[in-house]
Design an enzyme around this catalytic site. Structure first.
Site, PDB file in Angstrom:
ATOM      1  N   ASN A  47       0.786  -1.188   0.133  1.00  0.00           N
ATOM      2  CA  ASN A  47       0.068   0.093  -0.054  1.00  0.00           C
ATOM      3  C   ASN A  47       0.863   1.303   0.002  1.00  0.00           C
ATOM      4  O   ASN A  47       1.912   1.190   0.521  1.00  0.00           O
ATOM      5  CB  ASN A  47      -0.537   0.044   1.449  1.00  0.00           C
ATOM      6  CG  ASN A  47      -2.176  -0.799   1.297  1.00  0.00           C
ATOM      7  OD1 ASN A  47      -2.446  -1.240   0.270  1.00  0.00           O
ATOM      8  ND2 ASN A  47      -2.755  -1.065   2.272  1.00  0.00           N
ATOM      9  N   ASP A  83      -7.529  -8.694   9.996  1.00  0.00           N
ATOM     10  CA  ASP A  83      -7.961  -7.390  10.318  1.00  0.00           C
ATOM     11  C   ASP A  83      -7.329  -7.352  11.625  1.00  0.00           C
ATOM     12  O   ASP A  83      -8.160  -7.579  12.512  1.00  0.00           O
ATOM     13  CB  ASP A  83      -9.341  -7.182  10.118  1.00  0.00           C
ATOM     14  CG  ASP A  83      -9.685  -5.607  10.087  1.00  0.00           C
ATOM     15  OD1 ASP A  83      -9.041  -4.931  11.143  1.00  0.00           O
ATOM     16  OD2 ASP A  83     -10.301  -5.057   9.314  1.00  0.00           O
ATOM     17  N   PHE A 133      -8.188   4.287  11.894  1.00  0.00           N
ATOM     18  CA  PHE A 133      -7.804   5.338  10.565  1.00  0.00           C
ATOM     19  C   PHE A 133      -8.519   4.820   9.437  1.00  0.00           C
ATOM     20  O   PHE A 133      -8.645   3.623   9.226  1.00  0.00           O
ATOM     21  CB  PHE A 133      -6.364   5.548  10.362  1.00  0.00           C
ATOM     22  CG  PHE A 133      -5.879   6.754  11.433  1.00  0.00           C
ATOM     23  CD1 PHE A 133      -5.646   6.591  12.371  1.00  0.00           C
ATOM     24  CD2 PHE A 133      -5.524   7.954  10.893  1.00  0.00           C
ATOM     25  CE1 PHE A 133      -5.115   7.708  13.418  1.00  0.00           C
ATOM     26  CE2 PHE A 133      -5.109   8.903  11.376  1.00  0.00           C
ATOM     27  CZ  PHE A 133      -4.784   8.624  12.843  1.00  0.00           C
TER      28      PHE A 133
END
Ligand code: C5P
Length: 400
Positions: free
Chosen positions: A209, A306, A323
């Protein structure tokens, strides 16, 4: 201008690191502090008072018996009219005198006569530092509430290597800035993630990412400034670790997950700022994949855990903060994530506002609704977020 309006009295003692105190004055003044310098006689053998006078723009004091001072009491004025007394470098001799209340020259006298906090940055040969006498003196000073900054490890002027190097001027300034911040997280433990994760396809390729890690590192710094014990689990980023923060470097999401889960139960707060890859290649090739191997290449992806949702699902979870970086529909997506992950607070930001840069704009979503933090440097926003986290913690979680 992190030290705007702060009055700093800088004590400089005799040690080779005294030359770095000149740079320290320059940085302090650059951050808006007004600086007055008091030198020991020994310090004047390393750097001249003129250097400090030029850099601070103020007269420099070296003598207890200076008749130029109005009431002949420089020691009273220098410590009474200061917000902090910072001694850098602090020699073994100075630490010994300060620990025992000796007032034999201007600096030790104003140390004893002060009514402001004292911070010291020790600097000495490694054997002088590790000597039981010095260690006793440092323990006494800490017991008296004195802030001891460093020392660092490394090469020494005498050619030896070990503990006893003065912190670099920029590190001392970071510590001083932290000193002046409120401490609503004192005694609390904060675990965080930051940066991207990198999911290997083969030894030289992977999926990642885009994340600079800057927002996460700013939050880690703000949490530590607020008095917390901070552990930062971070993916591959090339940012300096905020002072006083314990850093754990990882590469892939599964490593980040493992490093977080082994620490999560003992924490008061967990803040997930990392941009965790949602998927990883099911298998990573242990050899470089060649282009001519096939005209099409299909990489099977499997879902990563997660991390934030798993921490929030622990039996007695820390206060969990997430976030959400979005390109649009911020409120809708952020609230959806907050509910899906069952966390009390999520921080939304638009990719176009913050990515890679030093500023950002945040919206906090919690049970009370939404609260906008207007565009500002990431550290300023991080401090506001930490103030909110501390308030939530106060109302929901007793200290561990
Ligand atoms: O990727 P997503 O938008 O769902 O991220 C929202 C929050 O969840 C972030 O705080 C992120 O750090 C966290 N997260 C995580 N583990 C994942 C995906 C996201 O901790 N696998």
């Amino acid at each position: 201008m992190e030290l705007e309006g702060k009055r700093v009295t800088l004590g400089v003692t005799g040690g080779i690191a005294a030359y770095k105190a000149a740079e320290l004055v320059r940085l302090l003044v650059g951050q808006g502090a007004s600086v007055r310098v008091a030198m020991t006689e020994a310090a004047t053998h390393f750097v001249t008072p003129t250097t400090f006078q030029a850099l601070s723009g103020n007269p420099v004091f070296t003598d207890l018996w200076d008749t130029g001072v109005a009431n002949g009491m420089a020691h009273i004025g220098l410590s009474r009219e200061a917000d902090v007394l910072l001694v850098a470098p602090a020699s073994a001799d100075y630490l010994a005198k300060a620990a025992h209340g000796v007032a034999s020259d201007l600096l030790t006298t104003l140390t004893l006569a002060r009514d402001c906090p004292l911070l010291v940055a020790p600097s000495m040969n490694r054997q002088m530092w590790s000597h039981p006498a010095t260690q006793r003196n440092v323990a006494t000073l800490i017991g008296d509430g004195v802030g001891v900054l460093g020392p660092a490890q490394g090469g020494q002027a005498c050619g030896e290597t070990g503990d006893g190097r003065m912190l670099e001027p920029a590190e001392i300034v970071e510590e001083l800035v932290a000193h002046f911040q409120p401490k609503p997280l004192k005694g609390r433990k904060v675990l965080m993630t930051a940066g991207p994760t990198f999911e290997a396809i083969d030894p030289v390729r992977g999926i990642a990412n885009l994340s600079s890690g800057k927002m996460g590192f700013a939050v880690a710094r703000a949490a530590r400034e607020a008095g917390a014990e901070v552990t930062l689990v971070c993916g591959p980023v090339s940012l300096p670790t905020p002072r006083g923060v314990t850093r754990v470097d990882v590469t892939a999401a599964l490593e980040m997950y493992a490093q977080v889960m082994r620490r999560a139960t003992a924490q008061d707060v967990f803040i997930g700022v990392a941009a965790v890859a949602d998927y990883r290649p099911q298998t990573a090739s242990d050899r470089k994949i060649k282009k001519d191997a096939a005209p099409r290449l299909v990489i099977e992806l499997v879902e990563n855990p997660d991390i934030l949702a798993e921490v929030a699902a622990l039996p007695r979870p820390p206060l969990c903060v997430g976030f959400a970086a979005e390109t649009g529909n911020l409120a809708e997506y952020a609230e959806k994530k907050r509910r899906a992950k069952k966390i009390p607070l999520i921080v939304g930001n638009l990719v176009q506002d913050g990515f890679g840069g030093d500023t950002n704009a945040l919206i906090l979503f919690d049970d009370g609704g939404q609260h906008t933090l207007t565009p500002a440097p990431k550290l300023a926003l991080a401090r506001q977020l930490i103030a909110r986290v501390a308030a939530l913690l106060e109302s929901t979680h007793a200290p561990h």
